[in-house]
Scaffold this motif. Structure first.
Motif: not given
Length: 269
Positions: A80-84, A89-91, A144-149, A183-195
């Motif tokens: 999930l973190l990798l797909l986020l 990156s695309a966003g 679900p990991a599929v929600l990551g992208v 738990l939203a914080n580590p998920l946010t980190l996965a999004v914000a780093l590539p952005a």
């Protein structure tokens, strides 16, 4: 908007990071758009880029000081973190080429739709009989990991960090508001780093010279620094001494903040 005002608003971003898992994005976007209004139509693009940097630091710091037993709720969420991150990156690339007004209206529209969904659909304010975690014998379900992208793409495009999607999803999966926002914080980190990486490499904004705004790529580093100066001490204190908020009141406060931010973004135009 002077530095002291930004530091004061940074206190609020620290509060939202801990209480709502926002990482500061929802507060930072309208605030930086106001602060850099002299950039004209590019103000929203700079605001989303600056927001990503603020979220990286806030979410990373909040994750580092969160109890390990809470973070265990993300065990097995590597895909999930990798797909986020891939979606983010695309966003982030898409936000660089999209018309600024489109980003503004998409931000406000998405948040408004989320508020309506949280109010009307069961599982956030009121229990959903189908949700896991409704009895002591059941455990919250992993996302679900599929929600990551799609989550990562939308979050990075709008500059919101993903908590507007992950907190409701984890809430409906059976988590309390306190755990879901943590738990939203580590998920946010996965999004914000590539952005943030994409934003720092962004092309210059010509209007920045006339507006006396100093940018690094598309990031207003001065505004980001002032916001973080106010936010980090608040995160440290509240993570060590978390406030006790009734779960339902916590959920209502989350919805109220979403609605307020949607209005603020529209007014910043």
């Amino acid at each position: 908007m002077d530095v002291m005002t930004l530091i004061g608003i940074g206190l609020l971003t620290g509060l939202t990071t801990v209480l709502f898992g926002f990482g500061g994005g929802f507060v930072a976007v309208p605030v930086v758009a106001w602060a850099d209004a002299g950039l004209g139509t590019d103000a929203m693009r700079v605001a989303t880029a600056t927001s990503a940097l603020v979220m990286v630091v806030n979410a990373g710091f909040a994750t580092a000081v969160t109890r390990r037993r809470v973070l265990a709720g993300l065990r097995g969420s590597g895909p999930l973190l990798l797909l986020l991150a891939a979606g983010a990156s695309a966003g982030a690339f898409a936000s660089r080429i999209a018309p600024p007004d489109l980003v503004r209206w998409a931000f406000a529209g998405y948040v408004a739709l989320t508020v309506v969904d949280l109010l009307l659909r069961p599982g956030f304010l009121r229990p959903d009989a189908r949700a896991a975690g409704t009895s002591p014998a059941q455990r919250p379900r992993p996302l679900p990991a599929v929600l990551g992208v799609p989550m990562g793409t939308i979050a990075a495009f709008l500059g919101v960090g993903g908590s507007v999607m992950t907190v409701p999803a984890m809430r409906r999966a059976g988590h309390t508001m306190q755990v879901a926002t943590a738990l939203a914080n580590p998920l946010t980190l996965a999004v914000a780093l590539p952005a943030t990486a994409v934003s720092l490499g962004g092309t210059a904004v010509p209007a920045a010279v006339d507006a006396h705004v100093h940018l690094t790529g598309l990031v207003d580093a001065g505004a980001a620094g002032a916001l973080l100066l106010g936010a980090l001490p608040v995160i440290l204190v509240l993570r060590r001494r978390p406030p006790r908020i009734p779960d339902r009141a916590h959920a209502w406060a989350y919805i109220g903040l979403l609605a307020a931010v949607a209005v603020a973004v529209l007014l910043s135009g």
